[in-house]
Design an enzyme around this catalytic site. Sequence first.
Site, short mmCIF file in Angstrom:
data_model
loop_
_atom_site.label_atom_id
_atom_site.label_comp_id
_atom_site.label_asym_id
_atom_site.label_seq_id
_atom_site.Cartn_x
_atom_site.Cartn_y
_atom_site.Cartn_z
N LYS A 197 -11.40 -4.24 -2.70
CA LYS A 197 -12.41 -3.17 -2.79
C LYS A 197 -11.86 -1.95 -3.51
O LYS A 197 -12.54 -1.29 -4.25
CB LYS A 197 -12.76 -2.69 -1.37
CG LYS A 197 -13.62 -3.57 -0.56
CD LYS A 197 -14.01 -2.79 0.70
CE LYS A 197 -13.99 -3.63 1.93
NZ LYS A 197 -12.68 -3.73 2.56
N LYS A 254 0.81 -1.23 0.00
CA LYS A 254 0.00 0.00 0.00
C LYS A 254 0.85 1.28 0.00
O LYS A 254 0.34 2.34 -0.35
CB LYS A 254 -0.98 -0.01 1.18
CG LYS A 254 -2.08 -1.06 0.99
CD LYS A 254 -3.32 -0.78 1.80
CE LYS A 254 -4.44 -1.72 1.36
NZ LYS A 254 -5.65 -1.58 2.12
N LYS A 304 -4.91 -10.26 -5.60
CA LYS A 304 -6.18 -10.53 -4.91
C LYS A 304 -7.27 -9.53 -5.28
O LYS A 304 -6.98 -8.38 -5.61
CB LYS A 304 -5.97 -10.60 -3.39
CG LYS A 304 -5.96 -9.29 -2.69
CD LYS A 304 -6.27 -9.45 -1.20
CE LYS A 304 -6.45 -8.04 -0.63
NZ LYS A 304 -7.34 -7.92 0.46
N1 AQP Z 1 -9.70 -11.30 -2.18
C1 AQP Z 1 -10.01 -11.77 -0.99
N2 AQP Z 1 -10.28 -13.08 -0.81
C2 AQP Z 1 -10.60 -13.59 0.40
N3 AQP Z 1 -10.71 -12.82 1.52
C3 AQP Z 1 -10.48 -11.50 1.40
N4 AQP Z 1 -10.48 -10.48 2.28
C4 AQP Z 1 -10.15 -9.34 1.64
N5 AQP Z 1 -9.94 -9.57 0.35
C5 AQP Z 1 -10.12 -10.92 0.16
C6 AQP Z 1 -10.84 -10.62 3.69
O1 AQP Z 1 -11.99 -9.80 3.93
C7 AQP Z 1 -11.95 -9.32 5.27
C8 AQP Z 1 -12.24 -7.85 5.29
O2 AQP Z 1 -11.22 -7.16 4.61
P1 AQP Z 1 -10.91 -5.65 4.99
O3 AQP Z 1 -12.06 -4.82 4.67
O4 AQP Z 1 -10.47 -5.60 6.41
O5 AQP Z 1 -9.69 -5.19 4.17
P2 AQP Z 1 -8.70 -5.86 3.15
O6 AQP Z 1 -8.21 -7.17 3.63
O7 AQP Z 1 -7.64 -4.84 2.86
O8 AQP Z 1 -9.69 -6.07 1.93
P3 AQP Z 1 -9.76 -5.30 0.58
O9 AQP Z 1 -11.01 -5.74 -0.08
O10 AQP Z 1 -8.50 -5.49 -0.18
O11 AQP Z 1 -9.93 -3.78 1.02
P4 AQP Z 1 -9.06 -2.50 0.64
O12 AQP Z 1 -8.98 -2.49 -0.87
O13 AQP Z 1 -9.83 -1.36 1.21
O14 AQP Z 1 -7.71 -2.68 1.28
C9 AQP Z 1 -10.55 -9.66 5.82
O15 AQP Z 1 -10.68 -10.78 6.69
C10 AQP Z 1 -9.77 -10.03 4.61
O16 AQP Z 1 -8.77 -10.98 4.89
#
Ligand code: AQP
Length: 328
Positions: free
Chosen positions: A195, A111, A192
């Site tokens: 969001k 990030k 991966k």
């Molecule tokens: N691609 C994924 N596959 C499986 N699990 C996933 N998680 C995130 N992406 C995947 C799991 O979802 C939970 C919530 O995630 P988060 O909102 O805490 O943030 P993150 O892990 O950083 O998810 P994102 O979607 O990638 O958000 P942004 O883009 O905002 O950083 C967690 O348990 C995560 O492991």
Amino acid sequence: MSRIFSGVQPTSIPTLGNYLGAMRNFAALQEGNECIYCIVDEHAITVPQDPAEIQKNIHNLAALYLAIGIDPKRSILFIQSEVPCHAQLGWIMQCTSTMGELERMTQFKDKSKGKQAIPAGLLTYPPLMAADILLYQTELVPVGADQKQHMELTRDLAERFNKKYGEVFTLPEPYIPPVGARIMSLAEPTKKMSKSDSNRKATIFTLDSEKDIIKKIKAATTDTEASIRYDRESKPGVSNLLDIFSLCTGRSIDELTTAYEGKGYGAFKADVAEAVVATLKPIQERYQQLIGSPELDQILDEGAEKAYEIAKKTLKAAEKALGIGRAN
Ligand code: AQP
């Protein structure tokens, strides 16, 4: 019976990855366990957010938590910033961590890559996450595979603190599902699904319309081999679709590859899309009933009160162990 804690950032509408990797298990784990689920808005501001947008995302996420089956009579649902103990223990966890271990975190490296001015919060995200978990004497944390390293750090920090100041924290275990822990981007299946991916075609959001889901899956990157088999290395796109298909239908990967032997990617993708639509439709219907409801605020108020009652005890014990304030 175990104490469960997990959170989701209100950075956008949760993705199919968030749902299949983590949120789906949140609902299932309510059976026989004591669950605490959080909207981690303080984590979301580690990267700049539009105030109006994050406000909207917080409400949407609260409704979505309920729509996926979180029952506020059985579980606690609350917003992180409404329980100040998180930021307070977060500071203590920052003081328990070292720069070296925080700089080694893969998520920090990803990030912060290419950024001129790196927000300090990106570096100190893991100690805040440790605080979130440790405040509730959590035993099990349902997360996707991307959080494994942060979970290891959480355990290290708890252990380090306990050794130095006395037993205050329970050491939590991650609960990472065997399938679905890493749903990949539809556009670049070696990355991966996220969001915050700027390519909207890469991600299925849980509130996407049927038309958008079909369109995105139809356009998903595959390969030129035209055979439906599971191989994460050489066929990441097809394998990702097989994982999604399997999780949405309960059919095993073996069963699916046998059923689709000799069939083209077009027919396969159409069926994957249909399965995703069928999985998300009931959630979307419940979400629409909940989103405008005044009940939502009441649930979050009660959730914050209940969470605070638990969290304040752990915070007090940590402060007492450290000898800060007039805690003794
Ligand atoms: N691609 C994924 N596959 C499986 N699990 C996933 N998680 C995130 N992406 C995947 C799991 O979802 C939970 C919530 O995630 P988060 O909102 O805490 O943030 P993150 O892990 O950083 O998810 P994102 O979607 O990638 O958000 P942004 O883009 O905002 O950083 C967690 O348990 C995560 O492991």
